[in-house]
Design a protein around this motif. Sequence first.
Motif, PDB file in Angstrom:
ATOM      1  N   PHE A 149       0.792  -1.211  -0.017  1.00 21.00           N
ATOM      2  CA  PHE A 149       0.045   0.081   0.082  1.00 21.00           C
ATOM      3  C   PHE A 149       0.833   1.352  -0.065  1.00 21.00           C
ATOM      4  CE2 PHE A 149       0.636  -0.552   4.546  1.00 21.00           C
ATOM      5  CZ  PHE A 149       0.511   0.909   5.034  1.00 21.00           C
ATOM      6  N   PHE A 150       2.181   1.240   0.258  1.00 27.76           N
ATOM      7  CA  PHE A 150       2.983   2.299   0.089  1.00 27.76           C
ATOM      8  C   PHE A 150       4.158   1.970  -0.916  1.00 27.76           C
ATOM      9  CE2 PHE A 150       6.678   1.338   2.658  1.00 27.76           C
ATOM     10  CZ  PHE A 150       6.022   0.667   3.917  1.00 27.76           C
ATOM     11  N   TRP A 151       4.269   0.907  -1.351  1.00 28.87           N
ATOM     12  CA  TRP A 151       5.588   0.471  -2.091  1.00 28.87           C
ATOM     13  C   TRP A 151       5.187  -0.671  -2.966  1.00 28.87           C
ATOM     14  CZ3 TRP A 151       9.322   4.186  -2.079  1.00 28.87           C
ATOM     15  CH2 TRP A 151      10.351   4.178  -3.277  1.00 28.87           C
ATOM     16  N   HIS A 152       5.459  -0.744  -4.313  1.00 25.14           N
ATOM     17  CA  HIS A 152       5.476  -1.903  -5.206  1.00 25.14           C
ATOM     18  C   HIS A 152       6.708  -2.326  -5.565  1.00 25.14           C
ATOM     19  CE1 HIS A 152       0.941  -2.230  -5.679  1.00 25.14           C
ATOM     20  NE2 HIS A 152       1.009  -1.010  -5.465  1.00 25.14           N
ATOM     21  N   ALA A 153       7.005  -3.486  -5.417  1.00 27.82           N
ATOM     22  CA  ALA A 153       8.289  -4.206  -5.741  1.00 27.82           C
ATOM     23  C   ALA A 153       8.117  -5.403  -6.593  1.00 27.82           C
ATOM     24  CB  ALA A 153       9.312  -4.451  -4.598  1.00 27.82           C
ATOM     25  N   GLN A 154       8.615  -5.480  -8.010  1.00 28.89           N
ATOM     26  CA  GLN A 154       8.525  -6.668  -8.721  1.00 28.89           C
ATOM     27  C   GLN A 154       9.711  -7.542  -8.268  1.00 28.89           C
ATOM     28  OE1 GLN A 154       8.011  -3.475 -10.125  1.00 28.89           O
ATOM     29  NE2 GLN A 154       5.803  -4.050 -10.778  1.00 28.89           N
ATOM     30  N   THR A 155       9.398  -9.004  -8.507  1.00 29.22           N
ATOM     31  CA  THR A 155      10.420  -9.654  -8.230  1.00 29.22           C
ATOM     32  C   THR A 155      11.702  -9.504  -9.105  1.00 29.22           C
ATOM     33  OG1 THR A 155       9.454 -11.456  -9.728  1.00 29.22           O
ATOM     34  CG2 THR A 155       9.161 -12.129  -7.631  1.00 29.22           C
ATOM     35  N   SER A 156      11.584  -9.058 -10.225  1.00 29.53           N
ATOM     36  CA  SER A 156      12.687  -8.903 -11.222  1.00 29.53           C
ATOM     37  C   SER A 156      13.512  -7.834 -10.417  1.00 29.53           C
ATOM     38  CB  SER A 156      12.332  -8.360 -12.460  1.00 29.53           C
ATOM     39  OG  SER A 156      11.184  -7.522 -12.513  1.00 29.53           O
ATOM     40  N   GLN A 157      12.901  -6.896  -9.707  1.00 32.46           N
ATOM     41  CA  GLN A 157      13.665  -5.635  -9.421  1.00 32.46           C
ATOM     42  C   GLN A 157      14.350  -6.018  -7.918  1.00 32.46           C
ATOM     43  OE1 GLN A 157      11.490  -2.049  -8.629  1.00 32.46           O
ATOM     44  NE2 GLN A 157      13.127  -0.979  -8.196  1.00 32.46           N
ATOM     45  N   ILE A 158      13.445  -6.694  -7.250  1.00 29.65           N
ATOM     46  CA  ILE A 158      14.085  -7.411  -6.147  1.00 29.65           C
ATOM     47  C   ILE A 158      15.280  -8.188  -6.253  1.00 29.65           C
ATOM     48  CG2 ILE A 158      13.881  -8.924  -4.083  1.00 29.65           C
ATOM     49  CD1 ILE A 158      10.802  -8.038  -4.083  1.00 29.65           C
ATOM     50  N   TYR A 159      15.239  -9.183  -7.266  1.00 30.90           N
ATOM     51  CA  TYR A 159      16.531  -9.966  -7.432  1.00 30.90           C
ATOM     52  C   TYR A 159      17.653  -8.852  -7.873  1.00 30.90           C
ATOM     53  CZ  TYR A 159      13.990 -14.335  -6.405  1.00 30.90           C
ATOM     54  OH  TYR A 159      13.482 -15.427  -5.893  1.00 30.90           O
ATOM     55  N   ARG A 160      17.328  -8.154  -8.564  1.00 34.55           N
ATOM     56  CA  ARG A 160      18.704  -7.084  -9.229  1.00 34.55           C
ATOM     57  C   ARG A 160      19.048  -6.459  -7.971  1.00 34.55           C
ATOM     58  NH1 ARG A 160      17.168  -2.943 -13.721  1.00 34.55           N
ATOM     59  NH2 ARG A 160      15.914  -2.435 -12.274  1.00 34.55           N
ATOM     60  N   GLU A 161      18.396  -5.909  -7.306  1.00 36.65           N
ATOM     61  CA  GLU A 161      18.886  -5.192  -6.044  1.00 36.65           C
ATOM     62  C   GLU A 161      19.623  -5.908  -5.342  1.00 36.65           C
ATOM     63  OE1 GLU A 161      18.831  -2.112  -5.792  1.00 36.65           O
ATOM     64  OE2 GLU A 161      17.127  -1.484  -7.324  1.00 36.65           O
ATOM     65  N   LEU A 162      19.074  -7.455  -5.145  1.00 34.94           N
ATOM     66  CA  LEU A 162      19.723  -8.162  -4.098  1.00 34.94           C
ATOM     67  C   LEU A 162      21.205  -8.387  -4.607  1.00 34.94           C
ATOM     68  CD1 LEU A 162      17.325 -10.884  -3.427  1.00 34.94           C
ATOM     69  CD2 LEU A 162      18.267  -9.271  -1.704  1.00 34.94           C
ATOM     70  N   GLN A 163      21.488  -8.469  -5.983  1.00 28.93           N
ATOM     71  CA  GLN A 163      22.882  -8.498  -6.401  1.00 28.93           C
ATOM     72  C   GLN A 163      23.658  -7.395  -6.149  1.00 28.93           C
ATOM     73  OE1 GLN A 163      22.376  -9.157 -10.751  1.00 28.93           O
ATOM     74  NE2 GLN A 163      21.615 -11.277 -10.506  1.00 28.93           N
ATOM     75  N   THR A 164      23.083  -6.054  -6.211  1.00 31.33           N
ATOM     76  CA  THR A 164      23.977  -4.933  -5.997  1.00 31.33           C
ATOM     77  C   THR A 164      24.161  -4.897  -4.296  1.00 31.33           C
ATOM     78  OG1 THR A 164      21.989  -3.512  -6.316  1.00 31.33           O
ATOM     79  CG2 THR A 164      22.928  -3.632  -8.052  1.00 31.33           C
ATOM     80  N   LEU A 165      23.001  -5.225  -3.717  1.00 34.56           N
ATOM     81  CA  LEU A 165      23.322  -5.094  -2.365  1.00 34.56           C
ATOM     82  C   LEU A 165      24.690  -6.244  -1.852  1.00 34.56           C
ATOM     83  CD1 LEU A 165      19.454  -5.080  -0.877  1.00 34.56           C
ATOM     84  CD2 LEU A 165      21.293  -3.417  -0.610  1.00 34.56           C
ATOM     85  N   GLU A 166      24.606  -7.250  -2.595  1.00 35.06           N
ATOM     86  CA  GLU A 166      25.880  -8.211  -2.011  1.00 35.06           C
ATOM     87  C   GLU A 166      27.058  -7.702  -2.664  1.00 35.06           C
ATOM     88  OE1 GLU A 166      24.984 -12.390  -3.323  1.00 35.06           O
ATOM     89  OE2 GLU A 166      26.558 -12.930  -1.991  1.00 35.06           O
ATOM     90  N   LYS A 167      26.925  -6.841  -3.773  1.00 39.69           N
ATOM     91  CA  LYS A 167      28.188  -6.184  -4.404  1.00 39.69           C
ATOM     92  C   LYS A 167      28.681  -5.059  -3.377  1.00 39.69           C
ATOM     93  CE  LYS A 167      27.679  -7.349  -9.353  1.00 39.69           C
ATOM     94  NZ  LYS A 167      26.901  -6.799 -10.156  1.00 39.69           N
ATOM     95  N   SER A 168      27.798  -4.478  -2.653  1.00 43.41           N
ATOM     96  CA  SER A 168      27.990  -3.346  -1.698  1.00 43.41           C
ATOM     97  C   SER A 168      28.534  -3.658  -0.469  1.00 43.41           C
ATOM     98  CB  SER A 168      27.058  -2.573  -1.693  1.00 43.41           C
ATOM     99  OG  SER A 168      26.227  -1.962  -2.792  1.00 43.41           O
ATOM    100  N   GLY A 169      28.430  -5.242  -0.216  1.00 42.13           N
ATOM    101  CA  GLY A 169      28.775  -5.821   0.679  1.00 42.13           C
ATOM    102  C   GLY A 169      27.815  -5.461   2.261  1.00 42.13           C
TER     103      GLY A 169
END
Lengths: 186, 186
Positions: free
Chosen positions: B30-50
Amino acid sequence: MLKHGILGLLNYGKMTGYEIMTVFRDSLSFFWHAQTSQIYRELQTLEKSGWIQSARIEQESRPDKNLLSITRDGKKELARWLKDDGLKSVIRSPLMMKTFFRGECSIDENIEFFKNLPEQNSVFPEGCKKADLLINEYQKNVPDRMKTLYWKFTMDFGLMYEKMLRKWCKNCIRELEEFKHGNTAD
Amino acid sequence: MLKHGILGLLNYGKMTGYEIMTVFRDSLSFFWHAQTSQIYRELQTLEKSGWIQSARIEQESRPDKNLLSITRDGKKELARWLKDDGLKSVIRSPLMMKTFFRGECSIDENIEFFKNLPEQNSVFPEGCKKADLLINEYQKNVPDRMKTLYWKFTMDFGLMYEKMLRKWCKNCIRELEEFKHGNTAD
DNA sequence: TGGGTCATGTAACCTGTTACATGATTAG
DNA sequence: CTAATCATGTAACAGGTTACATGACCCA
């Protein structure tokens, strides 16, 4: 969405990219931000779609102007967009995202957070007065009440939103104070 | 912003990308939509950021899991984001964009528009009851009132927003009716 | 046997942000 | 003389959307 905003403005009359930018900056910024870079890019795609036309106007003392105007197809597209009622209620709210996870901070920090919010998060940069002035100017300069009425509606929304936000912050602060003083009874 | 939302969730405990997706879909949508595709992409960059770590967990009857957990650096970043008060009040509102240009449509069409809005634009897909149920469940399952309190705040906001929207629509309809009947006096 | 859930993603595209670049005029 | 205004954009990156792909299990 920005595409249709630009179409809507060009439907009022011919404008340059620069003028479109100033309208967004001075009048629409409380519900939509648009950078020049994005505007010029959208203008290109709008022209490719055949929804707008551009006419180069040479000037001596200033850089050349690129005067944009809406085409018949553009007007059609604008009408289609207005009629189409597919309006998703996507509230993408960074404010809610930050609120949701505030359990990580101390209660006092969070009370401070909610106290500062209404100032920081004001919809109208210069406060409410600015909005009233704007709408009065609109109504003086544009005789067509059919248009200014809807412009006023958007400002009403902004003002109501601000009021609601202040009320919500007050509620949050009250509940946090209660929690702090051990009053956890529902 | 989504990055920090994910960090916030992983701060509660280890999760898979799929579980993160379900939380966004069922509780935060109700305040934020997130598609799976975007979540998996962000997970990759979050891991790269440590900021997060992943651990492959093999399963027999199901596909392998990738269990994510937040790192010390991730916790630091989450705290930094929460403390940082740079919260721009960007209301990017398609609804306001569409309202602003409604002068192109007839008054009757627009009255219809505002009549249908509250239903179409409901923040909570299943209506307000759902929100109350959700918050009650949260409070039952999660003993930490320090967290659920802020979750409730976000729902309060959603409910207040809906109420305000309905009021605004009623106002708009009233003014349009007045205008239609020739009552243009301010 | 067909649809829902669990579980992972990729690719292409569109939209928005940040930073940079140019250059003349005009008002304080 | 300096800052603002007029007027155009480009480039790179970040964030969000749409569509597609795979595959097994479980329940009706």
